[in-house]
Design an enzyme around this catalytic site. Structure first.
Site, PDB file in Angstrom:
ATOM      1  N   ALA A   4       0.869  -1.181   0.000  1.00  0.00           N
ATOM      2  CA  ALA A   4       0.050  -0.040  -0.023  1.00  0.00           C
ATOM      3  C   ALA A   4       0.682   1.199   0.036  1.00  0.00           C
ATOM      4  CB  ALA A   4      -0.987   0.017   1.244  1.00  0.00           C
ATOM      5  N   SER A  48     -10.097  -3.697   0.005  1.00  0.00           N
ATOM      6  CA  SER A  48     -11.376  -3.350   0.111  1.00  0.00           C
ATOM      7  C   SER A  48     -12.151  -4.080  -0.867  1.00  0.00           C
ATOM      8  CB  SER A  48     -11.504  -1.767  -0.275  1.00  0.00           C
ATOM      9  OG  SER A  48     -11.008  -1.419  -1.366  1.00  0.00           O
ATOM     10  N   GLU A  54      -9.045 -11.374  -0.141  1.00  0.00           N
ATOM     11  CA  GLU A  54      -9.141 -11.052   1.497  1.00  0.00           C
ATOM     12  C   GLU A  54      -9.606  -9.634   1.617  1.00  0.00           C
ATOM     13  OE1 GLU A  54      -8.951 -13.441   3.802  1.00  0.00           O
ATOM     14  OE2 GLU A  54      -7.707 -14.823   2.981  1.00  0.00           O
ATOM     15  N   CYS A  81      -9.981  -5.901   9.489  1.00  0.00           N
ATOM     16  CA  CYS A  81     -11.107  -6.339   8.584  1.00  0.00           C
ATOM     17  C   CYS A  81     -11.830  -7.225   9.601  1.00  0.00           C
ATOM     18  CB  CYS A  81     -10.545  -7.101   7.337  1.00  0.00           C
ATOM     19  SG  CYS A  81      -9.081  -8.421   7.823  1.00  0.00           S
TER      20      CYS A  81
END
Ligand code: NAD
Length: 491
Positions: free
Chosen positions: A185, A238, A259, A293
């Site tokens: 990320a 996401s 995931e 999550c």
């Protein structure tokens, strides 16, 4: 903290890792990484574009056959050395994660242990990648199955667990004999950069792991996924981005592991041990500043104990100290970025407009960082956005129910299906809930259940595939079946 920030940052490679070398982006472009607690720039990294992504795939393809032929023991030993090195460098990895992601230092140490465990677990799994033999029922052939590496993989990770999300993919891919392009990320690439350097020091050959951090994710993923040499994409992030990647994966029929997002119910029955439930709720909700999550998103509490649970929970939440995760005693850090703070603020405002009350918190925190005060909301309506959407912040909405069937119905009323939590002293009820809840994971009287040895993953729009456990390595292998003629058969 046992490390000096400037010395630590100087150790983190700032280039792209391609074929074992750290290099600048072909375009010369760079991007900055910010500390969400202070707004300060931590580092400037090379920003990969399409050319760099393709160079990374070229490197992964060039060594894929040689790497696939290495012995499982060799791959196991590299992972074991990586586990030892990450563990030795725990002060550095923990500080890096707190600096770039914001989590309190004690939690960052917890992630080092958890993340490193994937390296150790898959070092052990590398040499136990079992196939099977069985006779054909007719006796004509012996049937043999074995697992082969799936091929070059694209691994895309989120910002919330910068180390563990990388080790959870790199560990099994190395164990299985796959080569990789890792795209971390852009908000938290430093941990991955340092982890990749650590993998090289552990003995991973050039080209097996390539790292392309960059400001445009699609500039990296699109050309890679359009290239038929890539054989798999493993994504954590996401649900909307996961859907985009699934569509792109269709063209070359890529293997996919997804995931995705969650909306975990945390159900407290009238017979639950409330103190234990509150302790579990603190872990399930407040770990990682609520940015997990698996974070409990909706507290679904029996109406007869809802007031008592809410008061005890709010009292515990009141003990949290909000601030810079590097500071002594801080137990809740900033959110990752301004957009996240704005989103949490609007979710709480919407819930309050629809009738909810904040028992504690309910507003942004002070200071330049992206702080939100830990919050408990009561009288939350089921149509409030906070009950429907992933909150990703330190906000606990409480809804009530009267019957077991109603609790299950509320819990399942979401397109997500990742984690769920159930608190009851009745074990028969636990099994009924395990049957009724449409979630890939369930904690029974336990608020934190992630473990490298467990198969982690969701159902519904929370994704597909499992990470960790014996199942984790299977995601990086293709099952081959060989039928061997039985010399004694008549046929
Ligand atoms: P995100 O989807 O915005 O980003 C995840 C990764 O995808 C990042 O590396 C990002 O750069 C990349 N990305 C973004 N757009 C892309 C595109 N168009 N093409 C290719 N890559 C793209 O998610 P996030 O905000 O980083 O992470 C939070 C989300 O991750 C939450 O929804 C959370 O529930 C989920 N998550 C899931 C798990 C799990 O195991 N199920 C674990 C952690 C986080």
């Amino acid at each position: 903290m046992g490390v000096k920030v400037s010395e630590l940052l100087a150790k983190v490679p700032t280039g792209l890792l391609i074929n074992g070398e750290w290099r600048d982006a072909a375009s010369g472009e760079t991007f900055e990484v910010e500390n969400p607690a202070t707004g300060e720039t931590l580092a400037t990294l090379a920003s990969a574009g399409s050319d760099d992504a393709m160079a990374a795939l070229d490197a992964a393809c060039a060594v894929k056959d040689e790497w696939a032929r290495t012995s499982p023991r060799e791959r196991s030993n590299i992972l074991r050395r990586a586990f030892d090195l990450v563990t030795e460098r725990k002060d550095e990895f923990a500080a890096l994660m707190t600096l770039e992601m914001g989590k309190p230092l004690a939690e960052a140490y917890g992630e080092v242990t958890y993340g490193a465990e994937y390296l150790r677990w898959f070092s052990e799994e590398a040499v136990r990648d079992y196939g099977a033999t069985l006779p054909a029922p007719e006796g004509t052939i012996q049937m043999v199955t074995r697992r082969k590496p799936v091929g070059p993989c694209l691994l895309i990770t989120p910002w919330n667990f910068p180390l563990a999300m990388a080790t959870r993919k790199v560990g099994p891919a190395v164990a299985a004999g796959c080569t990789m392009v890792l795209k971390p990320a852009k908000l938290t690439p430093l941990t991955s950069q340092y982890f990749a350097q650590t993998m090289i020091e552990a003995g991973l050959p050039a080209g097996v792991l390539n790292v392309v951090s960059g400001k445009s994710a699609s500039a990296i993923s699109e050309p890679l996924m359009a290239d038929s040499r890539l054989r798999k994409v493993s994504f954590t992030g996401s649900t909307p981005v996961g859907k985009t990647l699934l569509k792109a994966a269709a063209d070359n029929v890529l293997r996919t592991s997804m995931e995705l997002g969650g909306n975990a119910p945390f159900i407290v029955f009238e017979d639950a041990d409330l103190d234990q439930a509150v302790e579990g709720a603190m872990g399930a909700k407040m770990r990682n500043i609520g940015e997990a999550c698996t974070a409990a998103n909706r507290f679904i509490v029996h109406e007869s104990v809802a007031d008592e649970f809410a008061k005890k929970f709010a009292a515990k939440i009141g003990e949290l100290k909000l601030g810079n995760g590097l500071d002594e005693g801080v137990t809740c850090g900033p959110l990752i970025e301004k957009k996240a703070l704005d989103n949490v603020t609007s979710l709480v405002d919407d819930a309050v407009e629809k009738g909810a009350t904040a028992l504690i918190g309910g507003k942004p925190g002070e200071g330049v960082g992206y702080f939100y005060t830990p919050t408990v909301l009561i009288n939350v309506s089921r149509d409030a956005r906070v009950a429907q959407e992933e909150i990703f912040g330190p906000v606990a909405p409480i809804l009530t129910f009267s019957t077991e069937a109603e609790a299950i119905e509320i819990a399942n009323d979401t397109e997500f299906g990742l984690a769920s939590y159930v608190y009851t002293e009745n074990s028969d009820r636990m099994w009924r809930l395990a049957d009724g809840l449409e979630f890939g994971l369930m904690g029974y009287n336990a608020g934190v259940i992630s473990n490298a040895a467990a198969p982690f993953g969701g159902v519904k729009q929370s994704g597909m595939g499992r990470e960790g456990g014996a199942e984790g390595i299977a995601e990086y292998t293709s099952l081959q079946y060989i039928g061997v003629r039985n010399p004694y058969a008549n046929a």
